[in-house]
Design a protein around this motif. Structure first.
Motif, PDB file in Angstrom:
ATOM      1  N   GLY A 147       0.803  -1.216   0.000  1.00  9.09           N
ATOM      2  CA  GLY A 147       0.000   0.000   0.000  1.00  9.09           C
ATOM      3  C   GLY A 147       0.838   1.267   0.000  1.00  9.09           C
ATOM      4  N   VAL A 148       2.035   1.201   0.583  1.00  7.60           N
ATOM      5  CA  VAL A 148       2.925   2.366   0.585  1.00  7.60           C
ATOM      6  C   VAL A 148       3.401   2.647  -0.846  1.00  7.60           C
ATOM      7  CG1 VAL A 148       5.179   3.223   1.355  1.00  7.60           C
ATOM      8  CG2 VAL A 148       3.635   2.110   2.973  1.00  7.60           C
ATOM      9  N   ILE A 149       3.682   1.580  -1.600  1.00  6.47           N
ATOM     10  CA  ILE A 149       4.117   1.752  -2.987  1.00  6.47           C
ATOM     11  C   ILE A 149       2.963   2.247  -3.852  1.00  6.47           C
ATOM     12  CG2 ILE A 149       4.996   0.537  -5.026  1.00  6.47           C
ATOM     13  CD1 ILE A 149       6.501  -1.322  -3.105  1.00  6.47           C
ATOM     14  N   GLU A 156       7.386   9.872   2.496  1.00  5.08           N
ATOM     15  CA  GLU A 156       6.743  10.168   3.785  1.00  5.08           C
ATOM     16  C   GLU A 156       7.068   9.090   4.812  1.00  5.08           C
ATOM     17  OE1 GLU A 156       4.881  12.509   0.704  1.00  5.08           O
ATOM     18  OE2 GLU A 156       5.317  10.360   0.816  1.00  5.08           O
ATOM     19  N   LEU A 157       7.160   7.846   4.350  1.00  2.00           N
ATOM     20  CA  LEU A 157       7.517   6.752   5.253  1.00  2.00           C
ATOM     21  C   LEU A 157       8.945   6.908   5.763  1.00  2.00           C
ATOM     22  CD1 LEU A 157       7.027   4.000   6.599  1.00  2.00           C
ATOM     23  CD2 LEU A 157       7.763   2.931   4.458  1.00  2.00           C
ATOM     24  N   LEU A 160       6.232  -9.171   1.149  1.00  2.00           N
ATOM     25  CA  LEU A 160       6.743  -9.387  -0.206  1.00  2.00           C
ATOM     26  C   LEU A 160       6.329  -8.244  -1.117  1.00  2.00           C
ATOM     27  CD1 LEU A 160       8.155 -11.298  -2.256  1.00  2.00           C
ATOM     28  CD2 LEU A 160       5.905 -12.341  -2.635  1.00  2.00           C
ATOM     29  N   MET A 161       5.085  -7.793  -0.979  1.00  2.85           N
ATOM     30  CA  MET A 161       4.593  -6.700  -1.819  1.00  2.85           C
ATOM     31  C   MET A 161       5.205  -5.361  -1.425  1.00  2.85           C
ATOM     32  SD  MET A 161       2.866  -8.272  -3.942  1.00  2.85           S
ATOM     33  CE  MET A 161       2.558  -6.760  -4.808  1.00  2.85           C
ATOM     34  N   GLY A 162       5.763  -5.286  -0.242  1.00  6.52           N
ATOM     35  CA  GLY A 162       6.363  -4.035   0.217  1.00  6.52           C
ATOM     36  C   GLY A 162       7.822  -3.866  -0.160  1.00  6.52           C
ATOM     37  N   CYS A 163       8.410  -4.873  -0.838  1.00  5.13           N
ATOM     38  CA  CYS A 163       9.820  -4.764  -1.224  1.00  5.13           C
ATOM     39  C   CYS A 163      10.033  -3.537  -2.105  1.00  5.13           C
ATOM     40  CB  CYS A 163      10.260  -6.018  -1.981  1.00  5.13           C
ATOM     41  SG  CYS A 163      10.452  -7.485  -0.962  1.00  5.13           S
TER      42      CYS A 163
END
Length: 560
Positions: free
Chosen positions: A212-214, A221-222, A237-240
């Motif tokens: 969700g961050v990507i 911002e993170l 895995l999706m946050g890589c």
């Protein structure tokens, strides 16, 4: 001025900024393909070898560019061949619009030739879908599809187009797309203040970051948030790529094939801040033991994800970029957690990623790939051991540059995704890290790569088995290797050459660096067949039902 429905579709795509579509023609979409032919100076069409390849290419295009991916298929089997790609995009929140042909409106529901209820079939795996029965509603439907695909939590939308609708004429009025505004209607001052209070009073805060961050374009911002609250971060895995692998705060992936460091931190923290992640079972494992010492704060744009898998102490519902910006504004003084960060560093020294098995060959090959890849390169993967090795051993520095099927775990995803990424980023290099099992499912797309001279490199991790399934059979099924051995003598180098693509071989005794460098120097498509020992495994690993702290294949450092 009146124009045909097919031309209306073209005008609406141009309105939405679409420059590339992926698809495969057929009878029900002939009017649309005729319009594409007449407008090929405005929209590039990429002909894939299979409709599933088109949907994965649209997905890879979307992930790598941040724009909406578009794919086209004819009615019946053409439309159903898109379903796996649509479901893949749905599970990973990828903005995609699928345009499918159908039989003329008077023939709908009569079991006509190549008729299928594709809107009914895809209802569970789309954010929304439409079937257009009046050409006068076509333009607004297309515009709505693009808006829905992008707003809030992104996802795929399908528009089903009966053939006669694309042939009928209607008045068309140009329109400028409305700005997609961040979703904040559920964001409350109370939830922000409650989250802030928990953050300010935590002694051992930990951030768990997801895709969700990507999708929310919130990596900057993170980074500021992590600095302000002085906390480490792990990723799904999706946050890589959401957090740079080079950051001192980064602890690696969390969960089944995450790092021991991340899993220990999640278990030891007193506050777990979950940002744009959904508590997948591959992350959580044994739910009753997950983050058992921590209060959990969940930040997500989708209210349906709150308390769905893990009960939270506090949640903030809203666009992740907006939420992090608001929290950053309110942290008046940078927090300090020196002892906690020292503990995290001690975990890193104590539990480095180690490789068990016959060799450390996957790590060596991917380490060499890391050295020769130009900055800003994109990596796609298939699914299985190749996927986990790529996630573990490659450095992920930029959001959106690592593309993999996380939620659905779709074998055959990577080659199509690499095609889409290369089309969307023609000045960058794209590598697909594949396994021989997955590549059997999509090697037909070498025809697409060759046709358009796309300089995609396919790094084939060839162990002649369905590696991840074999690993489970080894560990949990007493080595009963039922139908996982792929000993059919396929010469992948010769196959590549048959498509007009360069083929190279990395034998077990070869130094991979020179061969990989030679492949990149060609600036042309290449398939590299890399021999991998049969029983190399993905470690560390959490066994099914175990706590994420209890990992197989972990060794403590001798230097600790």
């Amino acid at each position: 001025m009146q124009i045909t429905g097919a031309q209306i579709i073209i005008e609406c795509l141009v309105e939405q900024g679409v420059d590339t579509v992926f698809g495969y023609p057929g009878g029900s979409v002939l009017p649309l393909y005729d319009a594409l032919y007449k407008n090929k100076d405005r929209i590039t069409h990429i002909l894939t070898a299979h409709e599933q390849g088109a949907s994965h290419a649209a997905d890879g295009y979307a992930r790598s560019t941040g724009k909406v991916g578009v794919c086209i298929a004819t009615s019946g089997p053409g439309a159903t061949n898109l379903v796996t790609g649509i479901a893949t995009a749905y599970m990973d929140s990828v903005p995609l619009v699928a345009l499918t042909g159908n039989v003329p409106v008077p023939l709908l529901g009569r079991d006509s030739f190549q008729e299928v209820d594709i809107s009914g079939i895809t209802m569970p795996v789309t954010k929304h879908n439409f079937i257009v029965k009046d050409v006068c509603e076509l333009a607004e439907t297309i515009r709505s599809a693009f808006r829905i695909a992008q707003e809030g939590r992104p996802g795929p939308v399908l528009v089903d187009l009966p053939k006669d609708i694309t042939q009928h004429q209607c008045d068309y009025e140009p329109s400028v797309p409305k700005e997609i505004l961040p979703r904040t209607e559920r964001l409350s001052e109370k939830s922000l203040e409650q989250a802030l209070d928990l953050i300010q009073h935590a002694a051992r805060p930990m951030c768990y970051v997801g895709g969700g961050v990507i999708r929310g374009k919130a990596s900057d911002e993170l980074e500021k948030f992590l600095s302000l609250i002085d906390a480490p971060a792990c990723v799904s895995l999706m946050g890589c790529g959401a957090v740079s692998s080079y950051s001192e705060r980064f602890t690696g992936m969390v969960g089944m094939h995450g790092t021991k460091v991340s899993n220990m931190c999640v278990s030891a923290c007193d506050l777990l801040i979950v940002i744009g992640a959904r508590f997948s079972d591959r992350v959580v494992s044994k739910a009753s033991a997950f983050a058992r010492n921590a209060k959990i704060v969940q930040i997500d744009v989708d209210p349906a994800e709150i308390d769905k898998n893990i009960k939270t102490f506090c949640h903030v519902v809203g666009d992740v970029k907006v939420v992090l910006t608001e929290l950053n504004k309110r942290i008046e003084k940078t927090l300090e957690h020196g002892k906690w960060m020292e503990q995290v560093q001690s975990y890193k020294k104590r539990y480095p990623i180690r490789v068990e098995g016959e060799s450390i060959r996957p790590k060596e090959i991917l380490g060499a790939l890391q050295k020769v890849m130009p900055p800003g390169s994109f990596v796609a993967t298939e699914v299985g051991q190749n996927q986990m090795w790529a996630a573990q051993f490659l450095k992920h520095e930029l959001p959106g540059h690592f593309m993999t099927s996380g939620g659905l775990g779709t074998m055959g995803y990577g080659t199509g995704a690499a095609i889409g990424a290369q089309c969307g980023n023609p000045g960058s290099r794209v590598v697909n890290v594949a396994g021989d099992g997955c590549f059997r499912m999509n090697c037909n797309e070498l025809a697409t790569i060759a046709r358009y001279k796309l300089p995609v490199i396919i790094l084939l991790m060839n162990n002649q088995t369905l590696g991840m399934v074999r690993q489970w059979q080894t560990l949990f099924f007493d080595k009963r290797y039922s139908e996982t051995t792929l000993d059919t003598p396929v010469d992948w180098v010769m196959l590549a050459k048959a498509f007009g693509v360069h083929g190279m071989h990395i034998h077990k005794e070869d130094d991979p660096l020179a061969i990989l460098q030679a492949a990149f120097d060609l600036h042309e498509p290449v398939v590299i067949d890399c021999e991998i020992p049969l029983d190399d495994k993905v470690y560390p690993m959490v066994a099914p039902g175990a706590s994420i702290e209890d990992m197989l294949g972990v060794e403590e450092s001798n230097e600790y």
